[in-house]
Design an enzyme around this catalytic site. Structure first.
Site, mmCIF file in Angstrom:
data_model
loop_
_atom_site.group_PDB
_atom_site.id
_atom_site.type_symbol
_atom_site.label_atom_id
_atom_site.label_comp_id
_atom_site.label_asym_id
_atom_site.label_seq_id
_atom_site.Cartn_x
_atom_site.Cartn_y
_atom_site.Cartn_z
ATOM 1 N N ASP A 39 -28.827 56.125 -25.629
ATOM 2 C CA ASP A 39 -28.281 55.209 -26.624
ATOM 3 C C ASP A 39 -26.932 55.752 -27.083
ATOM 4 O OD1 ASP A 39 -29.909 52.898 -28.488
ATOM 5 O OD2 ASP A 39 -27.996 53.616 -29.249
ATOM 6 N N ASP A 50 -22.801 55.826 -24.061
ATOM 7 C CA ASP A 50 -22.059 54.610 -24.391
ATOM 8 C C ASP A 50 -21.907 53.853 -23.075
ATOM 9 O OD1 ASP A 50 -20.209 52.627 -24.900
ATOM 10 O OD2 ASP A 50 -18.823 53.915 -25.990
ATOM 11 N N ASN A 77 -30.752 47.791 -20.818
ATOM 12 C CA ASN A 77 -31.221 47.041 -21.985
ATOM 13 C C ASN A 77 -30.165 46.904 -23.066
ATOM 14 O OD1 ASN A 77 -33.267 46.170 -24.181
ATOM 15 N ND2 ASN A 77 -32.467 48.116 -24.956
ATOM 16 N N TYR A 142 -21.688 34.851 -25.878
ATOM 17 C CA TYR A 142 -22.985 35.484 -25.627
ATOM 18 C C TYR A 142 -23.678 34.824 -24.442
ATOM 19 C CZ TYR A 142 -27.521 37.600 -26.746
ATOM 20 O OH TYR A 142 -28.699 38.312 -26.707
ATOM 21 N N LYS A 146 -24.661 36.705 -20.849
ATOM 22 C CA LYS A 146 -26.064 36.811 -20.449
ATOM 23 C C LYS A 146 -26.336 36.029 -19.162
ATOM 24 C CE LYS A 146 -27.460 39.573 -23.677
ATOM 25 N NZ LYS A 146 -27.896 40.957 -23.332
ATOM 26 N N THR A 177 -36.202 41.940 -34.235
ATOM 27 C CA THR A 177 -35.556 43.186 -33.865
ATOM 28 C C THR A 177 -34.368 43.391 -34.793
ATOM 29 O OG1 THR A 177 -34.566 44.423 -32.026
ATOM 30 C CG2 THR A 177 -34.074 42.068 -32.147
#
Length: 259
Positions: A39, A50, A77, A142, A146, A177
């Protein structure tokens, strides 16, 4: 002669400090896998990565080679929320979404493809979104990144199949989340709508993670892991006029937030 025990799966997950990444890590660990949690955020048990940094990917590759000698599953992810209506979002917002949501997955896949080819095995799991299949108003940036991840995954699967590598893309609807915590952008109305959808979602990340692992076990390449996502995608495939009517009604509601 005795049977050799099966090799413990070696799994690398990006964006694993929280949310779906952490849930996927827990799910694989519960199966006995060795999981490398990476992460950009610091944390206990987290390796710094990163996903927009070539140097960070090179360092993680070296770590994996040194520690494991190979990799069984790469989970791209990590990603960010964002978007905005076409006359509100700036090109800088588009660029950030492309750099992280799309090119982060590209960098990860390109980094480990030589490893998978050398092994003659491996899995690439890219976390996209229902937005990669169904395209609501106000979310062009977005949606586009995706959708590109969906295309990247399909191409990866075709290109690497001869090398024993499979590719899977995950396209969930909204689930609870912290994705919206770090959202940036000029379209406050969109952020308000998206935040409510996330907060009111019926499922959490652990439920999505369980469905994802079951689908991978089944060899599913396009993973639509929840009922809401499956219903929305099915409507688009089977009744395009009704789908368009729903999307355009949502666009009018988004405009009404600022009126």
């Amino acid at each position: 002669m005795t049977d050799q025990p099966p090799q413990q799966q070696r799994v690398l997950i990006t964006g694993a400090a929280s949310g779906l990444g952490a849930a996927l890590a827990r799910a694989w660990e519960a199966r006995g896998a060795e999981v490398l949690r990476t992460d950009r955020a610091d944390g206990e048990g987290i390796v710094r990565l990163d996903i927009a940094s070539d140097a960070d990917w090179a360092a993680v590759l070296a770590y994996v080679e040194r520690t494991w000698g190979g990799l069984d599953v790469l989970v791209n992810n990590a990603g960010i929320a964002g978007g905005g209506r076409l006359d509100v979002a700036g090109i800088d917002e588009w660029q950030r979404l492309v750099d992280i949501n799309l090119l982060g997955a590209v960098r990860g896949t390109a980094t480990f493809t030589p490893v998978f080819k050398r092994q003659g095995s491996g899995r690439v799991v890219n976390v996209a979104s229902l937005a990669g299949l169904v395209h609501p108003a106000g979310m062009a940036g977005y949606n586009a990144t995706k959708a590109a991840v969906v295309a990247l995954t399909e191409t990866t699967g075709h290109e690497l199949a001869a090398h024993g590598v499979s590719a899977h893309v995950v396209c969930p609807s909204y689930f609870r989340t912290n994705l919206m915590a770090g959202v940036e952008g000029r379209d406050a109305a969109l952020q308000q709508v998206m935040t409510k959808l996330v907060e009111d979602a019926p499922l959490g990340p652990d439920e999505i993670a369980a469905a994802v692992l079951d689908a991978i076990d089944a060899g599913t390449e396009l993973i639509v892991p929840d009922d809401a996502a499956r219903a929305a995608y099915q409507l688009k495939l089977t009744d395009r006029p009704s789908y368009d009517a729903v999307m355009r009604a949502q666009a009018r509601k988004l405009d009404a937030v600022t009126e």
